[in-house]
Design a protein around this motif. Sequence first.
Motif, mmCIF file in Angstrom:
data_model
loop_
_atom_site.group_PDB
_atom_site.id
_atom_site.type_symbol
_atom_site.label_atom_id
_atom_site.label_comp_id
_atom_site.label_asym_id
_atom_site.label_seq_id
_atom_site.Cartn_x
_atom_site.Cartn_y
_atom_site.Cartn_z
ATOM 1 N N LYS A 137 -18.917 17.810 -4.245
ATOM 2 C CA LYS A 137 -20.742 17.092 -5.619
ATOM 3 C C LYS A 137 -20.862 15.963 -5.571
ATOM 4 O O LYS A 137 -21.982 15.597 -5.286
ATOM 5 C CB LYS A 137 -20.236 18.125 -6.963
ATOM 6 N N GLN A 138 -19.893 15.014 -4.994
ATOM 7 C CA GLN A 138 -19.906 13.339 -5.187
ATOM 8 C C GLN A 138 -20.612 12.937 -3.940
ATOM 9 O O GLN A 138 -21.464 12.426 -3.985
ATOM 10 C CB GLN A 138 -18.751 12.839 -5.330
ATOM 11 N N LEU A 139 -20.009 14.079 -2.354
ATOM 12 C CA LEU A 139 -21.102 13.775 -1.060
ATOM 13 C C LEU A 139 -21.900 13.612 -1.239
ATOM 14 O O LEU A 139 -22.841 13.299 -0.982
ATOM 15 C CB LEU A 139 -19.827 14.321 -0.370
ATOM 16 N N LYS A 184 -13.256 7.660 3.159
ATOM 17 C CA LYS A 184 -13.649 8.525 4.340
ATOM 18 C C LYS A 184 -15.180 9.300 4.998
ATOM 19 O O LYS A 184 -15.488 9.481 5.779
ATOM 20 C CB LYS A 184 -12.129 8.923 4.998
ATOM 21 N N ALA A 185 -15.231 10.342 3.732
ATOM 22 C CA ALA A 185 -15.962 11.179 4.226
ATOM 23 C C ALA A 185 -17.106 10.745 4.237
ATOM 24 O O ALA A 185 -17.897 11.500 4.626
ATOM 25 C CB ALA A 185 -15.726 12.599 2.825
ATOM 26 N N ASP A 232 -22.091 9.439 9.959
ATOM 27 C CA ASP A 232 -21.552 9.978 11.858
ATOM 28 C C ASP A 232 -22.264 10.708 12.197
ATOM 29 O O ASP A 232 -22.744 10.921 13.219
ATOM 30 C CB ASP A 232 -20.656 8.955 11.847
ATOM 31 N N PHE A 233 -22.190 11.620 11.167
ATOM 32 C CA PHE A 233 -22.750 13.274 11.418
ATOM 33 C C PHE A 233 -23.939 13.103 11.341
ATOM 34 O O PHE A 233 -24.621 13.459 12.444
ATOM 35 C CB PHE A 233 -22.295 14.255 10.575
ATOM 36 N N ALA A 234 -24.386 12.031 10.406
ATOM 37 C CA ALA A 234 -26.228 12.421 9.636
ATOM 38 C C ALA A 234 -26.947 12.114 11.342
ATOM 39 O O ALA A 234 -27.614 12.112 11.965
ATOM 40 C CB ALA A 234 -26.414 11.524 9.200
#
Length: 263
Positions: free
Chosen positions: A86-88, A131-132, A138-140
Amino acid sequence: MKKSVLRSFGLLGLLLFFPLFLFTFSDPYFIEKSAKAFIEWKLKSETNKKIDSIQLPQSKSIEKFLRHRVNKIRQETEQKLEILKKQLKNDAPKIIVTQLAKMRDLSCKCREKWKERLRSFLIFKIDSLEKARERLADFAQAKYMEIVEKLTLDVRIFLGTNSLIFLFLLLASFLRPKTIDHLFLPALLMLVSTIVCAYFYLFEQNWFYTIIYNNYTGFGYIAYLVIVFAILCDIVFNKAKVTTKVINWLLNAIGTTFSVASC
């Protein structure tokens, strides 16, 4: 008159799609720049999917053996994971905006080696929120480039296929001048297709790119063009025998006495 109208339409279609097809190679960033809104929307969607897909690893054999002892710990960990996800999701919009600014800089080195980075993020593990966030950034970046590459390829296929159909239509009007009446059927189908695509691009651009990008609707459009191509092949190589039957069936269906003959 009919020949002039048909050939003019074939030429106009060719002049519309073929230069755009060539332009995507002369300016490889043309599609990326014109589809900014779609790419941003798609990136947000893919990022949310990635966050939703984060799960705890499957239980190991020792955990299965001690299931009754570790079950409570696992439940507590899953609850923490949901809070973290949820925070992410709350942080994702800011992360995406930052990464979009970087990726739209065509000189940024972050645009290189994105395939390797994307491959490494297929398994998204969370060690900590910080870290997430880094991994999500990086994923984006990697996902942005994947969307751009796929969209560029799909648009080129779309433009190239339309160019070929209009070219074949134009050639058929010269190779089979006696089949002008028959050629109006594929010409009409291409006219409808062109008008619909033009409308979506001018007024619903996100829908236009979604149709091209989405595999199911994209394949549906290709199937539509294959039908048009098959009609043109019938006219050029089979003396319009099948097309004649289709046209006469359509004319009978609307109650007209007019008919066309095969040649």
